[in-house]
Design a protein around this motif. Structure first.
Motif, PDB file in Angstrom:
ATOM      1  N   PRO A  15       0.802  -1.448  -0.051  1.00  0.00           N
ATOM      2  CA  PRO A  15       0.005   0.174  -0.060  1.00  0.00           C
ATOM      3  C   PRO A  15       0.920   1.245  -0.023  1.00  0.00           C
ATOM      4  CG  PRO A  15      -0.652  -1.466   1.849  1.00  0.00           C
ATOM      5  CD  PRO A  15       0.635  -1.987   1.314  1.00  0.00           C
ATOM      6  N   VAL A  16       0.438   2.458  -0.536  1.00  0.00           N
ATOM      7  CA  VAL A  16       0.928   3.753  -0.697  1.00  0.00           C
ATOM      8  C   VAL A  16      -0.161   4.593  -0.416  1.00  0.00           C
ATOM      9  CG1 VAL A  16       2.700   3.079  -2.008  1.00  0.00           C
ATOM     10  CG2 VAL A  16       0.613   4.077  -3.011  1.00  0.00           C
ATOM     11  N   GLY A  17       0.109   5.781  -0.017  1.00  0.00           N
ATOM     12  CA  GLY A  17      -0.946   6.733   0.295  1.00  0.00           C
ATOM     13  C   GLY A  17      -1.359   7.157  -1.133  1.00  0.00           C
ATOM     14  N   PRO A  18      -2.414   8.102  -0.943  1.00  0.00           N
ATOM     15  CA  PRO A  18      -3.201   8.662  -2.116  1.00  0.00           C
ATOM     16  C   PRO A  18      -2.287   9.620  -2.634  1.00  0.00           C
ATOM     17  CG  PRO A  18      -3.974   9.887  -0.211  1.00  0.00           C
ATOM     18  CD  PRO A  18      -3.171   8.917   0.153  1.00  0.00           C
ATOM     19  N   THR A  19      -2.713   9.776  -4.054  1.00  0.00           N
ATOM     20  CA  THR A  19      -2.096  10.952  -5.012  1.00  0.00           C
ATOM     21  C   THR A  19      -2.960  12.265  -4.812  1.00  0.00           C
ATOM     22  OG1 THR A  19      -3.115  10.342  -6.944  1.00  0.00           O
ATOM     23  CG2 THR A  19      -1.132   9.024  -6.284  1.00  0.00           C
ATOM     24  N   LEU A  20      -2.415  13.257  -5.547  1.00  0.00           N
ATOM     25  CA  LEU A  20      -3.466  14.425  -5.452  1.00  0.00           C
ATOM     26  C   LEU A  20      -4.379  14.172  -6.480  1.00  0.00           C
ATOM     27  CD1 LEU A  20      -3.248  17.289  -4.158  1.00  0.00           C
ATOM     28  CD2 LEU A  20      -2.152  18.049  -6.484  1.00  0.00           C
ATOM     29  N   PHE A  21      -4.432  13.256  -7.399  1.00  0.00           N
ATOM     30  CA  PHE A  21      -5.655  13.314  -8.391  1.00  0.00           C
ATOM     31  C   PHE A  21      -6.395  11.818  -8.257  1.00  0.00           C
ATOM     32  CE2 PHE A  21      -2.055  15.836 -10.226  1.00  0.00           C
ATOM     33  CZ  PHE A  21      -2.765  16.930 -10.412  1.00  0.00           C
ATOM     34  N   ALA A  22      -5.921  11.041  -7.344  1.00  0.00           N
ATOM     35  CA  ALA A  22      -6.401   9.741  -7.209  1.00  0.00           C
ATOM     36  C   ALA A  22      -6.304   9.060  -5.812  1.00  0.00           C
ATOM     37  CB  ALA A  22      -5.736   8.694  -8.137  1.00  0.00           C
ATOM     38  N   SER A  39      -5.780   5.785  -3.051  1.00  0.00           N
ATOM     39  CA  SER A  39      -4.729   4.806  -2.984  1.00  0.00           C
ATOM     40  C   SER A  39      -4.955   3.658  -3.726  1.00  0.00           C
ATOM     41  CB  SER A  39      -4.586   4.420  -1.559  1.00  0.00           C
ATOM     42  OG  SER A  39      -4.350   5.375  -0.788  1.00  0.00           O
ATOM     43  N   PRO A  40      -4.092   3.274  -4.628  1.00  0.00           N
ATOM     44  CA  PRO A  40      -4.306   2.096  -5.554  1.00  0.00           C
ATOM     45  C   PRO A  40      -4.291   0.871  -5.082  1.00  0.00           C
ATOM     46  CG  PRO A  40      -1.995   3.050  -5.632  1.00  0.00           C
ATOM     47  CD  PRO A  40      -2.560   3.765  -4.792  1.00  0.00           C
ATOM     48  N   THR A  41      -4.938  -0.255  -5.404  1.00  0.00           N
ATOM     49  CA  THR A  41      -4.879  -1.373  -5.062  1.00  0.00           C
ATOM     50  C   THR A  41      -3.501  -1.870  -4.876  1.00  0.00           C
ATOM     51  OG1 THR A  41      -7.215  -1.949  -5.799  1.00  0.00           O
ATOM     52  CG2 THR A  41      -6.020  -3.863  -4.837  1.00  0.00           C
ATOM     53  N   SER A  42      -3.295  -2.846  -3.732  1.00  0.00           N
ATOM     54  CA  SER A  42      -2.014  -3.516  -3.490  1.00  0.00           C
ATOM     55  C   SER A  42      -2.152  -5.048  -3.165  1.00  0.00           C
ATOM     56  CB  SER A  42      -1.018  -2.866  -2.656  1.00  0.00           C
ATOM     57  OG  SER A  42      -1.485  -3.059  -1.287  1.00  0.00           O
ATOM     58  N   ILE A  43      -1.023  -5.747  -3.258  1.00  0.00           N
ATOM     59  CA  ILE A  43      -1.168  -7.300  -3.034  1.00  0.00           C
ATOM     60  C   ILE A  43      -1.132  -7.361  -1.664  1.00  0.00           C
ATOM     61  CG2 ILE A  43       0.302  -9.431  -2.912  1.00  0.00           C
ATOM     62  CD1 ILE A  43      -1.160  -8.959  -5.514  1.00  0.00           C
ATOM     63  N   VAL A  44      -0.366  -6.769  -0.688  1.00  0.00           N
ATOM     64  CA  VAL A  44      -0.498  -6.741   0.793  1.00  0.00           C
ATOM     65  C   VAL A  44      -1.777  -6.189   1.127  1.00  0.00           C
ATOM     66  CG1 VAL A  44       0.502  -5.863   2.783  1.00  0.00           C
ATOM     67  CG2 VAL A  44       2.067  -6.424   0.922  1.00  0.00           C
ATOM     68  N   GLY A  45      -2.338  -5.250   0.650  1.00  0.00           N
ATOM     69  CA  GLY A  45      -3.539  -4.700   0.846  1.00  0.00           C
ATOM     70  C   GLY A  45      -4.774  -5.716   0.686  1.00  0.00           C
ATOM     71  N   ILE A  46      -4.585  -6.323  -0.441  1.00  0.00           N
ATOM     72  CA  ILE A  46      -5.641  -7.426  -0.718  1.00  0.00           C
ATOM     73  C   ILE A  46      -5.513  -8.700   0.260  1.00  0.00           C
ATOM     74  CG2 ILE A  46      -6.183  -9.222  -2.371  1.00  0.00           C
ATOM     75  CD1 ILE A  46      -5.485  -7.225  -4.544  1.00  0.00           C
ATOM     76  N   VAL A  47      -4.298  -8.981   0.802  1.00  0.00           N
ATOM     77  CA  VAL A  47      -3.947 -10.093   1.579  1.00  0.00           C
ATOM     78  C   VAL A  47      -4.732  -9.674   3.105  1.00  0.00           C
ATOM     79  CG1 VAL A  47      -2.382 -11.354   3.111  1.00  0.00           C
ATOM     80  CG2 VAL A  47      -1.911 -11.037   0.645  1.00  0.00           C
ATOM     81  N   GLN A  48      -4.500  -8.552   3.415  1.00  0.00           N
ATOM     82  CA  GLN A  48      -4.889  -8.085   4.616  1.00  0.00           C
ATOM     83  C   GLN A  48      -6.426  -8.159   4.782  1.00  0.00           C
ATOM     84  OE1 GLN A  48      -1.996  -4.610   5.196  1.00  0.00           O
ATOM     85  NE2 GLN A  48      -2.137  -5.247   7.117  1.00  0.00           N
ATOM     86  N   SER A  49      -6.929  -7.299   3.654  1.00  0.00           N
ATOM     87  CA  SER A  49      -8.488  -7.362   3.441  1.00  0.00           C
ATOM     88  C   SER A  49      -9.243  -8.735   3.579  1.00  0.00           C
ATOM     89  CB  SER A  49      -8.942  -6.722   2.293  1.00  0.00           C
ATOM     90  OG  SER A  49      -8.485  -5.124   2.557  1.00  0.00           O
ATOM     91  N   GLY A  69       8.988  -1.125   1.375  1.00  0.00           N
ATOM     92  CA  GLY A  69       9.717  -0.509   0.554  1.00  0.00           C
ATOM     93  C   GLY A  69       9.579  -1.298  -0.754  1.00  0.00           C
ATOM     94  N   GLN A  70       9.449  -0.582  -1.963  1.00  0.00           N
ATOM     95  CA  GLN A  70       9.211  -0.942  -3.072  1.00  0.00           C
ATOM     96  C   GLN A  70       9.798   0.215  -4.289  1.00  0.00           C
ATOM     97  OE1 GLN A  70       4.824  -1.539  -4.300  1.00  0.00           O
ATOM     98  NE2 GLN A  70       4.359  -0.043  -2.934  1.00  0.00           N
ATOM     99  N   GLY A  71      10.471  -0.584  -5.024  1.00  0.00           N
ATOM    100  CA  GLY A  71      11.145   0.298  -6.135  1.00  0.00           C
ATOM    101  C   GLY A  71      12.479   0.575  -6.285  1.00  0.00           C
ATOM    102  N   THR A  72      13.023   1.232  -6.737  1.00  0.00           N
ATOM    103  CA  THR A  72      14.267   1.398  -6.825  1.00  0.00           C
ATOM    104  C   THR A  72      14.930   2.166  -5.527  1.00  0.00           C
ATOM    105  OG1 THR A  72      14.493   1.652  -9.253  1.00  0.00           O
ATOM    106  CG2 THR A  72      16.492   2.693  -8.231  1.00  0.00           C
ATOM    107  N   ILE A  73      15.928   1.703  -5.107  1.00  0.00           N
ATOM    108  CA  ILE A  73      16.458   2.214  -3.817  1.00  0.00           C
ATOM    109  C   ILE A  73      17.558   3.589  -4.333  1.00  0.00           C
ATOM    110  CG2 ILE A  73      18.121   1.989  -1.739  1.00  0.00           C
ATOM    111  CD1 ILE A  73      17.388  -1.083  -2.273  1.00  0.00           C
ATOM    112  N   LEU A  74      17.100   4.745  -3.828  1.00  0.00           N
ATOM    113  CA  LEU A  74      17.799   5.933  -4.100  1.00  0.00           C
ATOM    114  C   LEU A  74      18.117   6.665  -2.790  1.00  0.00           C
ATOM    115  CD1 LEU A  74      15.201   7.109  -6.711  1.00  0.00           C
ATOM    116  CD2 LEU A  74      17.552   5.870  -7.296  1.00  0.00           C
ATOM    117  N   PRO A  75      19.166   7.564  -2.790  1.00  0.00           N
ATOM    118  CA  PRO A  75      19.471   8.314  -1.763  1.00  0.00           C
ATOM    119  C   PRO A  75      18.446   9.425  -1.580  1.00  0.00           C
ATOM    120  CG  PRO A  75      21.342   8.322  -3.330  1.00  0.00           C
ATOM    121  CD  PRO A  75      20.211   7.641  -4.129  1.00  0.00           C
TER     122      PRO A  75
END
Length: 604
Positions: free
Chosen positions: A74-81, A83-93, A312-318
């Protein structure tokens, strides 16, 4: 006539000190009673609202739409949408829905919008767990047009699979391809200069080779074969078919909808509207409510022991990162953000253990090291850390995971890639072909300007860069050896930059247990000396920004209108622009030393 009678003042009766004292005490007691009464009423109201947020008078069937992209966590909402569906969110629900009497079942819209193999596998496990409660899971697809077996694997555990009669089933297997620019570099007289530790650290090959090297081919074939074999076994179990029959059906794809029905790959032919009517009847009411699983939240479990969840998901960045993008849910792992989130767990006395969900192919060595050090600080504070590997936990993603108390991976998670690469593409020759020249002046050490793409490394620069790569690799091997309690020699044997599936990693001692998020949560409870089935409160670190905070961020910058930002977002997300950005990143690999090249599973 004015009243001239003298004024008379009645004497005031004064209370004794003792009486004042008791009256004061009585007032305080009454005040406290009223305060606590109102507090109880307020909490009861909040509880009623929370409990009633999902209350409807009709049966509920949860709906999962696989036609849209689904994130890992899960991630938080964006300004225009939202929060999108996530695998972890589905599992918990789904875990909550098992015991919710109003939820009668789950309805899935089939065909994937791009699930990774491990995501499809974790969804399948959640479906099986939900069905074990006695509730149904049914899927409808208006066509299974992907040649990849992954979209079908995601739904194969359904009680029933419906397919629109006029469509077909193209499910065949797995196909992965890699791009190679070695020939292009030669034609434009560009000079790729890369250093790597590990013959299987294949990211370099994209820019130096014209095709697969033997090691690259061996690793990729081994990986996708492991994923394919595991998938076929699961489908055979789900559909109650012999494994040989599943292999034969995949080998003879595509199939018409009626042939797929006869073969036992699907259960019924029908349109979406027919199936929805059938589901309503199965749920016991023609007015059954279809509710998006994104709107069905897990229980809060206030007052229960707390398990911290870091995602944590995606590329690891400073720097900063995470799901706070005002445009889209595209995420990355910012070293500062995740380290701060982990550090905030240390002082939270309610937190008994941590589940760190990782879905990353790596990235910056420095940022990976920063996050890894924060994991160790949490452990030193007496809070066990369990890693839950999602789609990927490779290279920098594995570096972060290695010191944890317990590592859980899905059988089809892509992990490992214990290696390092770095370098640049020197474009001096390419520039010369078109008459373009860059000149520079250097003062101080010879290493100044070493990363410039207009000229090759000097001999001294190349030697210095080699030392940097050696240090990163030796540190990586040491981190894994210490974290996994393995001799360095044993780590090197499974390193060489090679990626493994979770199943292969378990055999080699790189992970401790196979399973998804729920398996990792049970492991965290065990390490916290709790019952595995105990109810706990999930508390996420770091906290996602609200839409109001994102709105404030919008106007704190230089761009003043959402329309301009939406346009910019659309441009950035165009495939042509994304490819150009990838090419630009490749010109200098600084900050991507612990980045794994992962197979691209195509669904066409």
């Amino acid at each position: 006539m004015a009243d001239t009678s003298p004024a008379y003042s009645y004497p005031q009766k004064r209370l004794s000190g003792t009486k004042v004292f008791f009256i004061t005490i009585l007032s305080v007691v009454i005040g406290l009673f009223v305060f606590f009464f109102l507090l109880v009423m307020l909490l009861a109201s909040i509880g009623a609202m929370a409990a009633g947020s999902d209350k409807v008078t009709k049966p509920i069937v949860l709906e999962i739409d696989l036609r849209m992209p689904i994130l890992d966590a899960p991630v938080g909402p964006t300004l225009f949408a939202d929060s999108p569906t996530s695998i972890v969110g589905i599992v918990q629900s789904l875990d909550r829905a098992k015991t919710d009497d109003q939820v009668k079942g789950v309805f899935i819209r089939g065909e994937s919008g791009g699930l990774a193999p491990a995501s499809a596998e974790e969804l399948r496990l959640a479906i099986l767990d939900f069905r074990a409660s006695g509730k149904f899971v049914v899927t409808h697809a208006q066509g299974l047009n992907s040649t990849s077996v992954i979209p079908y694997h995601a739904i194969s555990a359904s009680d029933e699979i419906w397919l629109q009669a006029s469509t077909s089933m193209a499910t065949a297997g797995l196909y992965s391809q890699s791009e190679f620019f070695g020939g292009v570099m030669e034609k434009i007289d560009a000079e790729p200069q890369f250093i790597r530790h590990g013959a299987y650290k294949n990211a370099v090959n994209t820019y130096t080779e014209e095709g697969y090297t033997p090691e690259h081919r061996e690793a990729t074939e081994s990986l996708i074969t492991s994923i394919f074999d595991n998938t076929v076994d699961n489908i055979a179990d789900d559909r109650d078919l012999p494994r040989e029959d599943v292999l034969r059906l995949l080998a003879t794809a595509p199939h018409s909808a009626s042939d797929a029905l006869d073969a036992g790959l699907i259960d019924k032919l029908g349109y979406l509207e027919e199936m929805k009517d059938w589901i309503a009847t199965k749920a016991g009411d023609e007015d059954t409510v279809f509710k998006s699983i994104a709107d069905y939240k897990p229980k809060g479990n206030f007052g229960k022991p707390v398990i911290a969840v870091v995602e944590g998901q995606g590329t690891i960045l400073p720097g900063s990162g995470g799901g706070d993008n005002i445009f889209s849910p595209t995420t990355n792992m910012g070293g500062d953000t995740l380290a701060a989130g982990l550090d905030s767990i240390i002082d939270d006395e309610d937190v008994k253990a941590v589940v760190f969900r990782i879905s990353s192919g790596g990235g910056s060595a420095d940022a990976s090291d920063q996050i890894m050090a924060a994991v160790i600080r949490v452990q030193d504070a007496g809070k066990p850390v369990v890693i839950s590997m999602g789609q990927y936990a490779a290279s920098g993603g594995y570096y972060i995971a290695a010191p944890a108390d317990h590592i859980v991976a899905l059988p089809q998670t892509i992990t490992g890639s214990i290696g390092v690469f770095g370098g640049k593409i020197a474009l001096e020759g390419a520039f010369a072909k078109i008459g373009y020249n860059i000149d520079g002046i250097r003062v101080g050490g010879d290493y100044a300007g070493a990363y410039n793409v207009d000229e090759p490394f000097t001999e001294a620069q190349l030697a210095g860069y080699q030392r940097t790569m050696d240090n990163i690799y030796n540190n990586f091997v040491g981190i894994v050896a210490d974290g996994r309690n393995m001799p360095r020699e044993a780590v090197i044997e499974v390193a060489e930059g090679r990626v493994w599936t979770g199943e292969q990693a378990l055999e080699r001692g790189l992970v401790d247990e196979l399973g998804g998020f729920d398996t990792a949560l049970r492991a965290a409870k065990r390490l916290a000396e709790m019952d595995e089935d105990a109810d706990v409160r999930i508390k996420r670190f770091p906290r996602a920004k609200t839409r109001e905070e994102l709105f404030n961020d919008l106007f704190s910058g230089t761009v003043s209108t959402g329309r301009d930002l939406e346009t910019l977002s659309a441009l950035i997300n165009m495939p042509e622009v994304q490819n150009a950005l990838k090419a630009r990143e490749a010109l200098s690999a600084q900050g991507h030393e612990l980045k794994a090249t992962l197979p691209d599973f195509l669904e066409r």
